[in-house]
Design a protein around this motif. Structure first.
Motif, mmCIF file in Angstrom:
data_model
loop_
_atom_site.group_PDB
_atom_site.id
_atom_site.type_symbol
_atom_site.label_atom_id
_atom_site.label_comp_id
_atom_site.label_asym_id
_atom_site.label_seq_id
_atom_site.Cartn_x
_atom_site.Cartn_y
_atom_site.Cartn_z
ATOM 1 N N GLN A 185 24.772 -93.191 -51.238
ATOM 2 C CA GLN A 185 23.758 -92.248 -51.716
ATOM 3 C C GLN A 185 22.616 -93.038 -52.345
ATOM 4 N N ARG A 186 21.494 -93.126 -51.649
ATOM 5 C CA ARG A 186 20.360 -93.898 -52.161
ATOM 6 C C ARG A 186 19.429 -93.013 -52.973
ATOM 7 N N VAL A 187 19.147 -93.440 -54.183
ATOM 8 C CA VAL A 187 18.253 -92.718 -55.085
ATOM 9 C C VAL A 187 16.924 -93.460 -55.149
ATOM 10 N N VAL A 188 15.825 -92.765 -54.838
ATOM 11 C CA VAL A 188 14.496 -93.351 -54.963
ATOM 12 C C VAL A 188 13.753 -92.630 -56.079
ATOM 13 N N ILE A 189 13.205 -93.398 -57.017
ATOM 14 C CA ILE A 189 12.542 -92.855 -58.207
ATOM 15 C C ILE A 189 11.064 -93.213 -58.167
ATOM 16 N N ILE A 190 10.210 -92.215 -58.388
ATOM 17 C CA ILE A 190 8.765 -92.418 -58.377
ATOM 18 C C ILE A 190 8.184 -91.961 -59.708
ATOM 19 N N GLU A 191 7.400 -92.843 -60.350
ATOM 20 C CA GLU A 191 6.826 -92.519 -61.655
ATOM 21 C C GLU A 191 5.452 -93.158 -61.817
ATOM 22 N N ASP A 192 4.697 -92.646 -62.797
ATOM 23 C CA ASP A 192 3.466 -93.297 -63.229
ATOM 24 C C ASP A 192 3.768 -94.368 -64.260
ATOM 25 N N THR A 193 4.736 -94.074 -65.141
ATOM 26 C CA THR A 193 5.200 -95.005 -66.164
ATOM 27 C C THR A 193 6.720 -95.028 -66.111
ATOM 28 N N ARG A 194 7.318 -96.194 -66.206
ATOM 29 C CA ARG A 194 8.772 -96.283 -66.047
ATOM 30 C C ARG A 194 9.486 -95.647 -67.234
ATOM 31 N N LYS A 199 21.560 -95.383 -63.206
ATOM 32 C CA LYS A 199 22.467 -96.496 -62.999
ATOM 33 C C LYS A 199 23.258 -96.367 -61.700
ATOM 34 N N ALA A 200 22.834 -95.481 -60.807
ATOM 35 C CA ALA A 200 23.503 -95.367 -59.512
ATOM 36 C C ALA A 200 23.412 -96.717 -58.799
ATOM 37 N N PRO A 201 24.440 -97.091 -58.019
ATOM 38 C CA PRO A 201 24.483 -98.436 -57.434
ATOM 39 C C PRO A 201 23.460 -98.692 -56.335
ATOM 40 N N ASN A 202 22.862 -97.628 -55.784
ATOM 41 C CA ASN A 202 21.882 -97.803 -54.704
ATOM 42 C C ASN A 202 20.592 -97.092 -55.119
ATOM 43 N N THR A 203 19.760 -97.783 -55.914
ATOM 44 C CA THR A 203 18.575 -97.175 -56.516
ATOM 45 C C THR A 203 17.345 -98.038 -56.293
ATOM 46 N N VAL A 204 16.220 -97.390 -55.988
ATOM 47 C CA VAL A 204 14.930 -98.062 -55.873
ATOM 48 C C VAL A 204 13.944 -97.336 -56.782
ATOM 49 N N GLN A 205 13.206 -98.090 -57.605
ATOM 50 C CA GLN A 205 12.209 -97.494 -58.502
ATOM 51 C C GLN A 205 10.811 -97.924 -58.088
ATOM 52 N N MET A 206 9.899 -96.959 -57.970
ATOM 53 C CA MET A 206 8.524 -97.231 -57.584
ATOM 54 C C MET A 206 7.571 -96.720 -58.653
ATOM 55 N N LYS A 221 5.234 -90.499 -49.497
ATOM 56 C CA LYS A 221 5.232 -90.732 -48.048
ATOM 57 C C LYS A 221 5.956 -92.035 -47.716
ATOM 58 N N LEU A 222 5.725 -93.061 -48.547
ATOM 59 C CA LEU A 222 6.418 -94.332 -48.352
ATOM 60 C C LEU A 222 7.920 -94.173 -48.563
ATOM 61 N N THR A 223 8.281 -93.354 -49.530
ATOM 62 C CA THR A 223 9.684 -93.133 -49.860
ATOM 63 C C THR A 223 10.498 -92.711 -48.647
ATOM 64 N N LEU A 224 9.916 -91.880 -47.796
ATOM 65 C CA LEU A 224 10.649 -91.362 -46.647
ATOM 66 C C LEU A 224 11.045 -92.469 -45.679
ATOM 67 N N ARG A 225 10.392 -93.632 -45.778
ATOM 68 C CA ARG A 225 10.746 -94.780 -44.941
ATOM 69 C C ARG A 225 11.850 -95.625 -45.590
ATOM 70 N N TYR A 226 12.254 -95.235 -46.804
ATOM 71 C CA TYR A 226 13.260 -95.994 -47.534
ATOM 72 C C TYR A 226 14.653 -95.376 -47.441
ATOM 73 N N ARG A 227 14.820 -94.444 -46.528
ATOM 74 C CA ARG A 227 16.106 -93.770 -46.337
ATOM 75 C C ARG A 227 16.655 -93.179 -47.646
ATOM 76 N N PRO A 228 15.880 -92.319 -48.307
ATOM 77 C CA PRO A 228 16.369 -91.744 -49.560
ATOM 78 C C PRO A 228 17.384 -90.627 -49.313
ATOM 79 N N ASP A 229 18.345 -90.524 -50.198
ATOM 80 C CA ASP A 229 19.248 -89.368 -50.197
ATOM 81 C C ASP A 229 18.842 -88.390 -51.290
#
Length: 317
Positions: A185-194, A199-206, A221-229
């Motif tokens: 389960q890949r989690v992709v996080i998008i923020e203006d400020t972190r 702590k999920a084992p498969n996480t990407v922060q942008m 739009k970029l996120t969709l290329r990162y195989r997010p769940d």
């Protein structure tokens, strides 16, 4: 001047800046940056420094003179490579690493009678849903409902006013996601400020980058290329709402996001207004499909913790 000497000069100048900042803030305020329960440091125009701590509400800490406050804003402006004066009375952005890159916003007269600022501290301790129950912010049945919604991958929108604790609550929800997520389960996080912690084992922060013209819509739009769940968004503010809803509604359930609104129905109306900022007509049908649950958190001065989850509405039935 050699490259080495230039780098050394920059390091020394930065060290002087940090020392000046610490001297102005003083030991009492600087200590708050190391307090895991601290949420925000606020300077009002009467000179009072207030601190909000998770589960304890707002208390007065100390006072700061207008002269010191003005000097501190000038130092922040220098750090942000700008100036603060009558023509540019606002300073905002991330603080230096030595201050945990806390989110700073401040202004000077004539916008306020005296210099003021607000410092939003990043989370160092994750408060779980169980912590929210113990603090009386969340009822046990609300915790059980949200736990089931997270486990069954509902899309959850956390709604509330400014400073109501939306991001902290989202982090509590994120903690549950981390508990039940594996590498599949890949989690992709998008923020203006972190601010979001997962702590999920498969996480990407942008992070967005205004200087490079990289906004939230571009990252979604970029996120969709990162195989997010699952897709988490720190705060939905503009036409990026449309891209988020489309992403949630096209095979990426179990998302989390925050939004400024006074009640769950108003949250959906606000979301529709933000979608229309992208130049499209009303997206009420898409919103009803994409948003499963709205959690409303609000400030409550009469509550020991200073806030309470006032409503949870399910829209997926």
């Amino acid at each position: 001047m050699t490259l080495h000497s230039i780098d050394k000069a920059k390091v020394e100048a930065h060290a002087r800046l940090i020392e000046q900042m610490r001297r102005i803030l003083g030991e009492t305020i600087c200590a708050v940056f190391d307090d895991p329960s601290a949420v925000e440091i606020m300077l009002n125009d009467d000179g009072r420094i207030l601190v909000e701590r998770h589960g304890h509400g707002i208390t007065e800490l100390t006072r700061m003179s207008p002269a010191k406050a003005l000097n501190f804003l000038a130092l922040m402006a220098s750090w942000r490579e700008t100036v603060v004066d009558r023509n540019r009375p606002i300073v905002e952005g991330a603080m230096p690493d030595e201050f945990r890159r806390a989110r700073f916003a401040g202004c000077i007269p004539p916008l306020t009678p005296m210099p003021t600022f607000s410092i939003r501290l990043p989370t160092t301790r994750i408060f779980t849903l169980e912590d929210y129950v113990h603090a009386g912010i969340l009822a046990p049945d609300q915790r059980d409902y949200l736990t089931e919604a997270l486990d069954t991958r509902k899309n959850i929108l956390v709604s509330g006013g400014t400073g109501s604790g939306k991001t902290s609550l989202l982090n509590a929800l994120s903690h549950r996601v981390a508990q039940v997520s594996g590498l599949d389960q890949r989690v992709v996080i998008i923020e203006d400020t972190r601010e979001i912690v997962c702590k999920a084992p498969n996480t990407v922060q942008m992070l967005t980058d205004p200087d490079a013209n990289i906004d939230m819509t571009r990252l979604l739009k970029l996120t969709l290329r990162y195989r997010p769940d699952r897709i988490f968004v720190g705060e939905v503010r503009d036409g990026a709402a449309l891209a988020l809803l489309k992403a949630w509604n096209t095979g990426h359930p179990g998302g989390l996001a925050t939004l400024h609104a006074n009640d769950p129905e108003a949250a959906l109306i606000r979301l529709d207004q933000l979608c229309q900022e992208a130049g499209v007509p009303s997206q009420s049908a898409l919103i009803r499909e994409a948003v499963d649950v709205v959690v409303q958190i609000r400030r409550d001065p009469g509550h020991p913790a200073g806030r309470v989850v006032s409503d949870i509405v399910c829209f997926d039935q």
